[in-house]
Motif scaffolding. Structure first.
Motif, PDB file in Angstrom:
ATOM      1  N   ASN A   1       0.949  -1.334  -0.297  1.00  0.00           N
ATOM      2  CA  ASN A   1      -0.247  -0.526  -0.378  1.00  0.00           C
ATOM      3  C   ASN A   1       0.964   1.195   0.396  1.00  0.00           C
ATOM      4  O   ASN A   1       1.751   0.992   1.207  1.00  0.00           O
ATOM      5  N   ASN A   2       0.578   2.035  -0.784  1.00  0.00           N
ATOM      6  CA  ASN A   2       0.909   3.054  -0.483  1.00  0.00           C
ATOM      7  C   ASN A   2       2.257   4.683   0.473  1.00  0.00           C
ATOM      8  O   ASN A   2       2.396   5.002   0.438  1.00  0.00           O
ATOM      9  N   TYR A   5       5.385   3.622   1.747  1.00  0.00           N
ATOM     10  CA  TYR A   5       5.480   4.073   1.079  1.00  0.00           C
ATOM     11  C   TYR A   5       6.254   6.029   1.561  1.00  0.00           C
ATOM     12  O   TYR A   5       7.112   6.678   2.277  1.00  0.00           O
ATOM     13  N   THR A   6       4.960   6.824   1.433  1.00  0.00           N
ATOM     14  CA  THR A   6       5.219   7.222   2.549  1.00  0.00           C
ATOM     15  C   THR A   6       5.401   7.626   4.386  1.00  0.00           C
ATOM     16  O   THR A   6       6.617   8.142   4.339  1.00  0.00           O
ATOM     17  N   GLU A  29       6.077  11.142  -6.412  1.00  0.00           N
ATOM     18  CA  GLU A  29       5.770  10.532  -7.339  1.00  0.00           C
ATOM     19  C   GLU A  29       6.385   9.275  -7.677  1.00  0.00           C
ATOM     20  O   GLU A  29       6.732   8.435  -7.204  1.00  0.00           O
ATOM     21  N   PHE A  30       5.288   7.797  -7.661  1.00  0.00           N
ATOM     22  CA  PHE A  30       5.031   6.695  -7.472  1.00  0.00           C
ATOM     23  C   PHE A  30       6.191   6.429  -9.186  1.00  0.00           C
ATOM     24  O   PHE A  30       5.596   6.465 -10.036  1.00  0.00           O
ATOM     25  N   GLU A  33       6.882  -0.696  -7.759  1.00  0.00           N
ATOM     26  CA  GLU A  33       6.352  -1.404  -6.840  1.00  0.00           C
ATOM     27  C   GLU A  33       7.694  -2.329  -6.175  1.00  0.00           C
ATOM     28  O   GLU A  33       8.889  -2.445  -7.256  1.00  0.00           O
ATOM     29  N   ILE A  79      10.907   5.678  -5.111  1.00  0.00           N
ATOM     30  CA  ILE A  79       9.962   7.206  -5.266  1.00  0.00           C
ATOM     31  C   ILE A  79      10.378   8.260  -4.963  1.00  0.00           C
ATOM     32  O   ILE A  79      11.837   8.209  -5.008  1.00  0.00           O
TER      33      ILE A  79
END
Length: 136
Positions: A1-2, A5-6, A29-30, A33, A79
């Motif tokens: 889940n994004n 990453y954050t 900016e993704f 994965e 990322i």
């Protein structure tokens, strides 16, 4: 889940940034994965000069990158992000402008009947400037 990453990029921010500044913007900016078991490196640097710092008045920008490290030595960018930070307690340009307008309208400190401060705005007093800014 994004969201993970954050969390990773924000965890890489030095403690002194969290103490002195408040995060107010995140541009992310993704790129690709990553999965369970992947080795991820978080790279964080302040944007700008040779020391990596850009401070415009009370603002700072920080660049972030998450990189997946492959077994073959290949690095893949996961990322790329930029965060914007405002020094805690600092006012935005809009807030500074509002405070200047209120101060100009208030004029020099004048005393009215009973020793109360009296300005051109009637019942608005100097303490109201803070209240007006906090109400935003």
């Amino acid at each position: 889940n994004n969201v993970v990453y954050t969390e990773w990029i924000l965890e890489s921010v030095p403690v002194d940034m969290w103490i002195d500044y408040q995060l107010y913007e995140l541009d992310i900016e993704f790129k690709s994965e990553c999965g369970y078991g992947d080795v991820i490196a978080a790279v964080t640097a302040r944007e700008g000069s040779a020391e990596g710092v850009v401070i415009e008045e009370d603002n700072a920008r920080v660049l972030h990158q998450l990189v997946k490290l492959g077994d073959d030595g290949k690095e893949t960018e996961v990322i790329r992000a930029r965060t914007s930070w405002r020094r805690k307690g600092a006012m935005t340009a809009e807030e500074k402008e509002m405070a200047a307008v209120i101060a100009a309208a208030w004029g020099p400190n004048k005393k009215g009947p009973g020793g109360k401060a009296k300005g051109r705005l009637g019942g608005i007093g100097p303490g109201s400037v803070d209240a007006a800014l906090l109400a935003r």
